[in-house]
Design an enzyme around this catalytic site. Structure first.
Site, short mmCIF file in Angstrom:
data_model
loop_
_atom_site.label_atom_id
_atom_site.label_comp_id
_atom_site.label_asym_id
_atom_site.label_seq_id
_atom_site.Cartn_x
_atom_site.Cartn_y
_atom_site.Cartn_z
N LYS A 1 0.84 -1.29 0.15
CA LYS A 1 0.09 0.00 -0.06
C LYS A 1 0.88 1.19 -0.11
CE LYS A 1 -3.48 -2.68 -0.30
NZ LYS A 1 -4.05 -3.34 0.47
C1 LIG Z 1 -4.98 -4.38 0.89
C2 LIG Z 1 -6.48 -4.28 0.77
C3 LIG Z 1 -7.46 -4.74 1.92
C4 LIG Z 1 -6.88 -5.42 3.11
O1 LIG Z 1 -5.94 -4.72 3.71
P1 LIG Z 1 -4.94 -5.55 4.66
O2 LIG Z 1 -3.91 -4.62 5.36
O3 LIG Z 1 -4.27 -6.43 3.59
O4 LIG Z 1 -5.70 -6.53 5.54
C5 LIG Z 1 -8.84 -4.08 1.83
N1 LIG Z 1 -9.28 -3.57 0.60
C6 LIG Z 1 -8.50 -3.45 -0.41
C7 LIG Z 1 -9.14 -2.86 -1.49
C8 LIG Z 1 -7.32 -3.96 -0.47
O5 LIG Z 1 -6.45 -3.40 -1.44
#
Ligand SMILES: *Cc1c(COP(=O)(O)O)cnc(C)c1O
Length: 262
Positions: A189
């Protein structure tokens, strides 16, 4: 000889600046790896950058979604409207509350939901809508905010892709637009803690609820508990706090992020 040579373009490769390692080592040396002052400092810096009064750091984006939905009062028998174009986590979080996910369409031009699409998907059982800020695009629900409020429908934003994004209308940061906003700080992210996430509560009461859910339903914070002989367990909790070790990585990332995000 090949006329065209192909090079792989890295997509969402984890990126560290280098000084995360020293910050993590310092936390290890301090002996306080769990929830504590470093996590609280990370929360303060996040809130400062986004211009919001409070933010609750949690273990993952998925935990943020689960906790935000529970904070909004979503539970068995409820429906949550969610676009089918998303990562599995969004839907798993809805299922974890016992509610039923109801798929909706997206606008092919933006890959995101629009106010009319959401309106069309509402039923008497709808308790929340869960727009996904796909690719980091802020979504403006101002045109239907009153209708949602009147019907007691919460807006929980999956802003896993959208940390640092701003709205087109007035340049406010995602997180400060009046939704229960959820961020992910997993390795791919915009900002990473190694793993982690955060919920932006809409009211001080929601902040208290989200923190109780993040712990084990225990009201007191960890430091006070260490010196107390008794404590109250007042409800359900998930033990989904953000460890200091991860918060330290996030703090370093945030410093670099703030330098370019202004
Ligand atoms: C990465 C992601 C999540 C979940 O996040 P985590 O930190 O991996 O649990 C939820 N929604 C979207 C659209 C994502 O890309």
């Amino acid at each position: 000889m090949d006329l065209i040579s192909f090079r792989r373009l890295p997509n969402a490769r984890p990126y560290l600046h280098g000084d995360e390692e020293a910050a993590a080592a310092e936390v290890l040396r301090s002996g306080q790896y769990g929830h504590g002052p470093v996590t609280e400092e990370f929360e303060c810096r996040l809130a400062e950058l986004l211009g919001v009064p409070d933010i609750v750091a949690v273990a993952s984006g998925t935990a943020a979604l689960h906790i935000a939905l529970l904070t909004a009062g979503v539970g068995p028998g409820d429906e949550v409207v969610v676009p089918s174009l998303t990562f599995a986590a969004t839907v798993q979080a809805i299922l974890a509350t016992g509610a039923r996910p109801v798929w909706c369409e997206i606008d092919p031009r933006t890959l995101c939901v629009t106010p009319p699409i959401l309106l069309q998907a509402l039923t008497p059982r709808t308790r929340a809508v869960l727009p996904v800020l796909y690719g980091g695009r802020a979504i403006d629900l101002t045109p239907i905010r009153d209708i949602l409020d009147q019907r007691g429908i919460a807006v929980v934003e999956d802003a896993a892709h959208a940390f640092g994004s701003r709205t087109r209308r007035d340049g406010r940061h995602v997180g400060g637009t009046g939704a229960l906003t959820c961020f992910s700080f997993d390795p791919i992210k915009n900002l990473t803690c190694g793993d982690g996430g955060a919920v932006v509560p809409r009211t001080p009461g929601e902040g208290v609820t989200a923190r109780r859910l993040r712990g084990l339903g225990i009201e007191q914070d960890a430091r006070k508990r260490a010196s107390a002989t008794t404590y109250d367990v007042t409800g359900f909790g998930l033990r989904a706090h953000l460890p200091a070790l991860n918060a330290a990585i996030g703090l370093v990332q945030l410093r670099h992020f703030a330098a370019v995000a202004r």
